[in-house]
Structures are given as C-alpha cells and as structure tokens.
Enzyme design. Sequence first.
Site, PDB file in Angstrom:
ATOM      1  N   LYS A   1     -10.242 -56.742 -30.395  1.00  0.00           N
ATOM      2  CA  LYS A   1     -10.808 -57.362 -31.596  1.00  0.00           C
ATOM      3  C   LYS A   1     -12.279 -56.998 -31.837  1.00  0.00           C
ATOM      4  O   LYS A   1     -12.544 -55.901 -32.317  1.00  0.00           O
ATOM      5  CB  LYS A   1     -10.545 -58.869 -31.545  1.00  0.00           C
ATOM      6  CG  LYS A   1      -9.023 -59.124 -31.565  1.00  0.00           C
ATOM      7  CD  LYS A   1      -8.582 -60.538 -31.777  1.00  0.00           C
ATOM      8  CE  LYS A   1      -7.088 -60.569 -32.090  1.00  0.00           C
ATOM      9  NZ  LYS A   1      -6.257 -61.245 -31.120  1.00  0.00           N
TER      10      LYS A   1
ATOM     11  N   TYR B   1      -1.224 -66.462 -25.820  1.00  0.00           N
ATOM     12  CA  TYR B   1      -0.642 -65.217 -26.305  1.00  0.00           C
ATOM     13  C   TYR B   1      -1.455 -64.056 -25.748  1.00  0.00           C
ATOM     14  O   TYR B   1      -2.690 -64.077 -25.799  1.00  0.00           O
ATOM     15  CB  TYR B   1      -0.669 -65.170 -27.834  1.00  0.00           C
ATOM     16  CG  TYR B   1      -0.135 -63.889 -28.428  1.00  0.00           C
ATOM     17  CD1 TYR B   1       1.220 -63.557 -28.334  1.00  0.00           C
ATOM     18  CD2 TYR B   1      -0.985 -62.993 -29.078  1.00  0.00           C
ATOM     19  CE1 TYR B   1       1.713 -62.386 -28.883  1.00  0.00           C
ATOM     20  CE2 TYR B   1      -0.497 -61.805 -29.635  1.00  0.00           C
ATOM     21  CZ  TYR B   1       0.850 -61.510 -29.532  1.00  0.00           C
ATOM     22  OH  TYR B   1       1.337 -60.345 -30.072  1.00  0.00           O
TER      23      TYR B   1
ATOM     24  N   ASP C   1      -8.129 -63.116 -20.363  1.00  0.00           N
ATOM     25  CA  ASP C   1      -7.824 -62.404 -21.600  1.00  0.00           C
ATOM     26  C   ASP C   1      -8.838 -62.865 -22.643  1.00  0.00           C
ATOM     27  O   ASP C   1      -8.671 -63.905 -23.270  1.00  0.00           O
ATOM     28  CB  ASP C   1      -6.385 -62.692 -22.041  1.00  0.00           C
ATOM     29  CG  ASP C   1      -6.045 -61.988 -23.356  1.00  0.00           C
ATOM     30  OD1 ASP C   1      -6.955 -61.357 -23.940  1.00  0.00           O
ATOM     31  OD2 ASP C   1      -4.882 -62.076 -23.788  1.00  0.00           O
TER      32      ASP C   1
HETATM   33  C1  LIG Z   1      -4.943 -60.741 -30.464  1.00  0.00           C
HETATM   34  C2  LIG Z   1      -4.760 -61.016 -29.034  1.00  0.00           C
HETATM   35  C3  LIG Z   1      -4.049 -60.143 -28.202  1.00  0.00           C
HETATM   36  C4  LIG Z   1      -3.305 -58.954 -28.727  1.00  0.00           C
HETATM   37  O1  LIG Z   1      -4.134 -58.016 -29.289  1.00  0.00           O
HETATM   38  P1  LIG Z   1      -3.501 -56.899 -30.278  1.00  0.00           P
HETATM   39  O2  LIG Z   1      -4.650 -56.011 -30.595  1.00  0.00           O
HETATM   40  O3  LIG Z   1      -2.975 -57.661 -31.455  1.00  0.00           O
HETATM   41  O4  LIG Z   1      -2.428 -56.214 -29.537  1.00  0.00           O
HETATM   42  C5  LIG Z   1      -4.023 -60.411 -26.855  1.00  0.00           C
HETATM   43  N1  LIG Z   1      -4.634 -61.488 -26.351  1.00  0.00           N
HETATM   44  C6  LIG Z   1      -5.314 -62.355 -27.114  1.00  0.00           C
HETATM   45  C7  LIG Z   1      -5.998 -63.522 -26.493  1.00  0.00           C
HETATM   46  C8  LIG Z   1      -5.385 -62.158 -28.484  1.00  0.00           C
HETATM   47  O5  LIG Z   1      -6.021 -63.042 -29.250  1.00  0.00           O
END
Ligand SMILES: *Cc1c(COP(=O)(O)O)cnc(C)c1O
Length: 432
Positions: A272, A149, A244
């Site tokens: 995060k 994701y 990511d």
């Molecule tokens: C949480 C997450 C996202 C999205 O981040 P948001 O701040 O919710 O838009 C993208 N990539 C990874 C790996 C994530 O865990």
Amino acid sequence: MVTSAFQTAQSHRLFAEAQQLMPGGVNSPVRAFKSVGSEPVFIERAEGAYLWDVDGNRYIEYINTWGPSIVGHSHPEVVSALREALPKGTSYGAPTRLENQMARRVIDAIPAVEMVRFVNSGTEATMSALRLARAFTGREKIIKFEGCYHGHADMLLVQAGSGVATLGLPDSPGVPKSTTAATLTAPYNDLAAVEALFKQHPSDVAGLILEPVVGNAGCLVPEIGFLEGLRDLTRAHGTVLIFDEVMSGFRLSYGGAQARYGIEPDLTCLGKIIGGGLPVGAYAGRRDIMEMVAPAGPMYQAGTLSGNPLAMTAGIKTLEILQRPGTYERLEELSARLADGLLAAAREAGHAATGNRVGAMFTLFFTEGPVRNFADAKRSDLQKFARFHRGMLERGVYLAPSQFEAGFMSLAHTEEDIDYTVAAARTVLAAL
Ligand SMILES: *Cc1c(COP(=O)(O)O)cnc(C)c1O
C-alpha cells in the site's frame, strides 16, 4: 459538495457492461458494493482528498485507495517525480539505484528491519514471509487471527468460524484442504487462546502472523499486553513473529504500528503506502532470517516486475513527504475530529454505535461496544450500515462499502471536509 442532484446513469451503464466482461464487473470483490446492496460508481479522476466519478459527482473520500493515497491523490511532487522517471523506461528486470534508496528508507524507518525484499502486492509479501518463516524454522504450522486479512494466498483463506477452522476447511472453493490444514486460528485480543495453541503445538509453529492493528475486520485495537504477550510467546517457542503492516505501515506512525506500540517483530510485511499508489509489496526483517531468501539463501521467491522503477519512484517520494515534521500529528488531529464527530452524530440520533480508531485508521461500528474482535464486529447492524453508506455517497462522501473495512485519512483532507462529512452524517443518521 452536492451542487446538483446525485447522478448515476453513466456508472450504471458502465457497471452493466463490466459485469459482462469481468467476474462481478470488478477486479477486486469489495469494489462491487455488493455488501451494501448497491452499485459502484465509476471513477474518472482523483485529486487531493477528492474523487470525481463518470457522472460528474465529486466525493470527499475516506478510502485512500485502501491506504496508499495517504499524502492525497495526484500529489504534485509524486506526479512530478513520476513524470521525470517515465521517459527513462517503465521496467528493466535488472537492479536500479532506486531500489537501494527505497530499501534504505524502509530500513531507516523501522528498527526491526535490517533487510528488505520488494514484491508487487501485499498478498505476495505475506505469502513469501510465511514461506520464509517455514524455511527458517523447518516447521509447517502457522497461526493467524479471526478477521485478519493477509491477502488471498491459499493457506491464509481460512474461515473465521472456529469449528470450521478446527477442521481446516478452506474459506473458498479451490483451496485444497491440505494447504489450510497447517493454519491455526485464534480470536484477536485473546492471548489465552494463543497460549492454548502453543500448548498443543509447542514446537511446530513456524510463524504467527497478524495485523498489529486490524483494519480488515473494521478497525480493531490491540489491548494492552496483547502484542507484548505475542512477542513473548513466539520468542519462547522459536516461532517467527510476523507483523502484517501492509495497511498500518507508514500510516500509524512513520515506523508503523510496531513503532507506535514499541514491539519488534521478526518479519514485517509492507505494501500500500510504500508504493505511493503503484503496485508494491515488501517483506522485511531480521538479517539472519532474510538471508535465507534466494539468491543469498535457498528459499526461492522472484518477480518480473519487482522493484519496478516507477513504483519505487512513487514510494520514495511518498515516504519523503511523510517524513516531514508534523505529518502524523496532522493525521491524528484530523482523524480524531472525524471519528469523534461521526460517533457523536450516531449517538445523538439514538443509534447503537462504537467508534474504534488508531491514528489515521478508524471504523464506526453500528453496535454497542466494545468491539474487541471479529465476533464483536459481526454483531453490527449491517442493514443500517448499508443505508448509512448509501446516504453518505448521495451526499458526496465516499466511504468503504463494508462495515468490515477501516476508514482512512489523508494529509489532503481539511477541517472543512471533515465538518461537511460530519454534518452529512448527522442528516443521514437522523433519517435511518
Ligand atoms: C491489503 C492488505 C493485504 C493484501 O495486499 P494486496 O496488495 O491487496 O495483495 C494484506 N494484508 C493487509 C493487512 C492488507 O490490508
């Protein structure tokens, strides 16, 4: 933890009201507890490793705001830094010293990062990193992995199923086919599938994006040679390799998954943890690529609240705490104690179970292992997971309400918290 019986009257009333006010009663889908067939509890406050809900129940929690609260909720040093920053104003839309300090910290932490651009969410980070990869290479195609994701940008909402993926069908209504047509997918840990994609499209792929350690399909661990293989393939084909690390950054080590595995991507997405609980994202990486970003270069990307002073303040303090000696060893020790305890409890109770863990990210899958990719994860007994989740909630343990999410440890957790959690799991698992 359960001093009095589990109460839900106030949460139930608020959720009924919320469903009239907001789609599904929430502002992010998983929070609705739909996939575990129950209702969410509404949170009143958080401190350390605990959440308190509006009915007065206290929970030991293993979501950490989905990652950010790695030093524990309401950490006194973070709260105090924010208290000092607040009277100076909440946002200026102009440069600040704090952005330099935060950028310097990120660059010092991650060897592959030479420059950074702050945004407001992980979604913005991955979306912008892919725009940048396309701008840099002059190509359009991208490769992603099933079960990873990367936020909710159109081009990344591609159905995991291979037939649908081949047709370029979007995962969600409202996503134009044209935006996902250039998105190719492969199963995680399957280097041969990626090689095949490159054979088919040898010089068309702008960027390859992945969670180096997956959290969003439950925890999936990269097999030996997988990340190295992706590094080699992308280098050979002139494709920008994008890690990511919105979830894994500053969690799996101070330098993220890339430091843990010793691989240098071209671009890194963060979010995060770097916001310390306030909204932040970032994309970062090689100077020659980052200098394509406006106003240094022609690739446009902007944000009214980007580099927000409160978010920078919380982020700087959080990274400062994480950098202290022993923090990652402590997270490792606590996480191993919990993950091992949960797996043993599940096996003792006779359940098919697999435990995946890297550092302070872990998942107990209700299926025989190994769980190497999203297809394996989907074989889990979701009914059983739902009952496990509910049983734990009723005993004061707050777990992610989905089999396809990782669990997170924080520095605020104690051995006592973990031993209580494992004991509760033993009771719940025996009754499933
Ligand atoms: C949480 C997450 C996202 C999205 O981040 P948001 O701040 O919710 O838009 C993208 N990539 C990874 C790996 C994530 O865990």
